[in-house]
Enzyme design. Structure first.
Site, PDB file in Angstrom:
ATOM      1  CG  ASP A 191      45.540  43.854  39.772  1.00 26.31           C
ATOM      2  OD1 ASP A 191      45.918  42.821  39.199  1.00 26.31           O
ATOM      3  OD2 ASP A 191      44.484  43.925  40.421  1.00 26.31           O
ATOM      4  CG  ASP A 193      41.294  40.619  36.682  1.00 27.00           C
ATOM      5  OD1 ASP A 193      41.012  40.958  35.524  1.00 27.00           O
ATOM      6  OD2 ASP A 193      41.866  39.556  36.966  1.00 27.00           O
ATOM      7  N   GLY A 201      43.425  38.725  44.299  1.00 25.79           N
ATOM      8  CA  GLY A 201      44.781  39.123  43.934  1.00 25.79           C
ATOM      9  C   GLY A 201      45.797  38.011  43.852  1.00 25.79           C
ATOM     10  NE  ARG A 260      43.112  29.892  36.946  1.00 26.78           N
ATOM     11  CZ  ARG A 260      43.537  29.377  35.800  1.00 26.78           C
ATOM     12  NH1 ARG A 260      43.530  28.069  35.626  1.00 26.78           N
ATOM     13  NH2 ARG A 260      43.982  30.150  34.833  1.00 26.78           N
ATOM     14  CB  SER A 272      44.204  36.716  35.627  1.00 29.02           C
ATOM     15  OG  SER A 272      43.431  36.028  34.670  1.00 29.02           O
ATOM     16  CG  ASN A 316      41.684  33.909  31.929  1.00 32.33           C
ATOM     17  OD1 ASN A 316      41.702  33.115  30.998  1.00 32.33           O
ATOM     18  ND2 ASN A 316      41.310  33.567  33.152  1.00 32.33           N
ATOM     19  CG  ASP A 373      41.417  45.473  42.827  1.00 37.57           C
ATOM     20  OD1 ASP A 373      40.300  44.921  42.807  1.00 37.57           O
ATOM     21  OD2 ASP A 373      42.438  44.939  42.370  1.00 37.57           O
TER      22      ASP A 373
END
Length: 247
Positions: free
Chosen positions: A18, A20, A62, A65, A140, A142, A198
């Site tokens: 992952d 972020d 997680g 969006r 994401s 992004n 996380d």
């Protein structure tokens, strides 16, 4: 539960990260963006308490969006039209709010930049030296921009981000679909791949996919919650997993 000392990297053919909160501290940027967006939206609505970090971990962390928007609104008893991905950021729809959050995120990323966690880079260096294929699996859209901004894009053979998942109609975390697809992209099976997460929804995805090892990185969710979600190992920093022969 496996301990850090028990991890034998020779047993694995791929590492799936992952982004972020695992490789980069952009989870903090996301948290600020979600908080600003939801609290602006909730302001003045009768009976609604402010959005908090506890809401982030419970409903948003997680998830893709729009799923995060939908889950939080449901928890608050708010029913909005679904809308479409093309909705403007000022539209009061599920997807409009999601797009509004992305505007907040993009501004913070552009203004402040982001650097990868030093401990995570140490592990990336060690696994790269071993020739282990690595992929990013992020909800994401992004993710590519964050990787480039942080200067770590070259470590990864494949980036599964929210845009690709949508194009392929892959279910988001806690479903294992994006991790399974990423493992296949780098030529590995789930049984011989390691998942690093996380988020509770992320370790749940790793457990659901029957991956060989699911590593929980505790950046705030809590060791017990990560373990209960399916993590085999929980660490505070990925440097704890650097192989002895690379230290």
């Amino acid at each position: 539960m496996e301990t850090v000392a028990d991890v034998n990297w020779d047993q694995y053919d791929a590492a799936l990260f992952d982004l972020d909160g695992v490789v980069t501290p952009t989870a903090e940027v996301h948290m600020r963006a979600w908080s600003a967006m939801f609290n602006d939206y909730l302001e003045g609505k009768p009976g609604q308490k402010p959005y908090t970090d506890e809401d982030y971990y419970a409903y948003v962390d997680g998830k893709p969006r729009y799923d995060g928007v939908r889950t939080f609104l449901h928890a608050r008893g708010i029913d909005l039209p679904e809308g479409t991905p093309d909705d403007p950021a000022d539209a009061d729809t599920v997807m409009g709010l999601g797009n509004r959050k992305n505007d907040y995120f993009s501004k913070v990323l552009a203004d402040e930049g982001v650097e990868a966690y030093p401990g995570s880079v140490r592990l990336l260096d060690a696994l790269k030296a071993r020739g282990l294929p690595m992929a990013i699996v992020s909800s994401s859209r992004n993710a590519p921009a964050v990787l480039e901004t942080a200067g770590v894009a070259d470590y990864f053979d494949f980036v599964m981000h929210g845009g690709i998942a949508a194009e392929r109609h892959l279910a988001g975390k806690p479903a294992p679909d994006t991790f399974l697809a990423a493992a296949e992209e780098v030529g590995a099976t789930a049984e011989r791949s390691v998942v690093f997460e996380d988020a509770i929804s992320g370790v749940e995805a790793g457990a659901a996919g029957h991956f060989g090892l699911v590593v929980g990185v505790d950046r705030g969710a809590g060791e017990k919650a990560l373990t209960d979600g399916g993590a085999d190992v929980v660490v505070q920093d990925l440097a704890e997993l650097v192989p002895e022969d690379s230290r």
